[in-house]
Motif scaffolding. Structure first.
Motif, PDB file in Angstrom:
ATOM      1  N   GLY A 118      77.941  82.630  -8.924  1.00 44.23           N
ATOM      2  CA  GLY A 118      76.779  83.126  -9.592  1.00 44.23           C
ATOM      3  C   GLY A 118      75.746  82.116  -9.494  1.00 44.23           C
ATOM      4  N   PRO A 119      74.778  82.479 -10.566  1.00 44.29           N
ATOM      5  CA  PRO A 119      74.391  83.623 -11.398  1.00 44.29           C
ATOM      6  C   PRO A 119      73.904  84.940 -10.472  1.00 44.29           C
ATOM      7  CG  PRO A 119      72.696  82.284 -11.401  1.00 44.29           C
ATOM      8  CD  PRO A 119      73.507  81.565 -10.358  1.00 44.29           C
ATOM      9  N   GLU A 120      74.267  85.923 -11.013  1.00 44.85           N
ATOM     10  CA  GLU A 120      73.902  87.223 -10.486  1.00 44.85           C
ATOM     11  C   GLU A 120      73.440  88.174 -11.631  1.00 44.85           C
ATOM     12  OE1 GLU A 120      76.187  91.299  -9.223  1.00 44.85           O
ATOM     13  OE2 GLU A 120      76.710  89.509  -8.110  1.00 44.85           O
TER      14      GLU A 120
ATOM     15  N   ARG B  60      80.692  84.395 -12.772  1.00 48.91           N
ATOM     16  CA  ARG B  60      82.192  84.607 -12.777  1.00 48.91           C
ATOM     17  C   ARG B  60      82.812  83.650 -12.801  1.00 48.91           C
ATOM     18  NH1 ARG B  60      85.036  89.440 -12.024  1.00 48.91           N
ATOM     19  NH2 ARG B  60      83.186  90.587 -11.950  1.00 48.91           N
ATOM     20  N   PHE B  61      83.913  83.457 -13.567  1.00 46.80           N
ATOM     21  CA  PHE B  61      84.966  82.370 -13.570  1.00 46.80           C
ATOM     22  C   PHE B  61      85.950  82.909 -12.384  1.00 46.80           C
ATOM     23  CE2 PHE B  61      83.280  81.184 -17.793  1.00 46.80           C
ATOM     24  CZ  PHE B  61      82.190  80.220 -17.436  1.00 46.80           C
ATOM     25  N   GLU B  62      86.003  82.067 -11.318  1.00 42.86           N
ATOM     26  CA  GLU B  62      87.102  82.582 -10.522  1.00 42.86           C
ATOM     27  C   GLU B  62      88.253  81.490 -10.392  1.00 42.86           C
ATOM     28  OE1 GLU B  62      85.679  84.178  -6.974  1.00 42.86           O
ATOM     29  OE2 GLU B  62      84.758  85.846  -7.608  1.00 42.86           O
ATOM     30  N   THR B  63      89.455  81.860 -10.545  1.00 45.95           N
ATOM     31  CA  THR B  63      90.666  80.950 -10.346  1.00 45.95           C
ATOM     32  C   THR B  63      91.514  81.359  -9.201  1.00 45.95           C
ATOM     33  OG1 THR B  63      92.571  79.779 -11.229  1.00 45.95           O
ATOM     34  CG2 THR B  63      91.907  81.862 -11.957  1.00 45.95           C
ATOM     35  N   THR B  64      92.147  80.481  -8.334  1.00 45.48           N
ATOM     36  CA  THR B  64      93.125  80.984  -7.282  1.00 45.48           C
ATOM     37  C   THR B  64      94.493  80.695  -7.957  1.00 45.48           C
ATOM     38  OG1 THR B  64      93.151  78.806  -6.519  1.00 45.48           O
ATOM     39  CG2 THR B  64      91.622  80.274  -5.498  1.00 45.48           C
ATOM     40  N   MET B  65      94.639  80.337  -8.965  1.00 46.30           N
ATOM     41  CA  MET B  65      96.052  80.230  -9.682  1.00 46.30           C
ATOM     42  C   MET B  65      96.523  81.377 -10.021  1.00 46.30           C
ATOM     43  SD  MET B  65      96.214  76.935 -12.256  1.00 46.30           S
ATOM     44  CE  MET B  65      97.477  77.695 -13.065  1.00 46.30           C
TER      45      MET B  65
END
Length: 72
Positions: free
Chosen positions: A52-54, A63-68
């Protein structure tokens, strides 16, 4: 007369498949500082990246994105 207002920031993340909306603890903080603040409650944020930002519904969304913990 032109008046400007700051749009509120909203921080979004997914936990166990559910979208969670996190409020802005302090508008003066950087996005990274906010993520670190919430990492105490949501440990997956320690490895998250920011997207983001959007601008949506008169808010600035990050948005906080994690691959865990995800398969793929």
């Amino acid at each position: 007369m032109l008046q400007t207002t700051l749009m509120p920031r909203v921080f979004l993340m997914k936990e166990k498949g559910n979208d969670i909306s996190l409020s802005d603890p302090d508008p003066k903080w950087s996005v990274e500082a906010v993520m670190n603040f919430y990492a105490n409650t949501y440990p997956t944020l320690t490895t998250a990246k920011t997207v983001g930002p959007e601008i949506t519904n008169d808010t600035v969304q990050y948005r906080f994105e994690t691959t865990m913990g995800t398969k793929g």
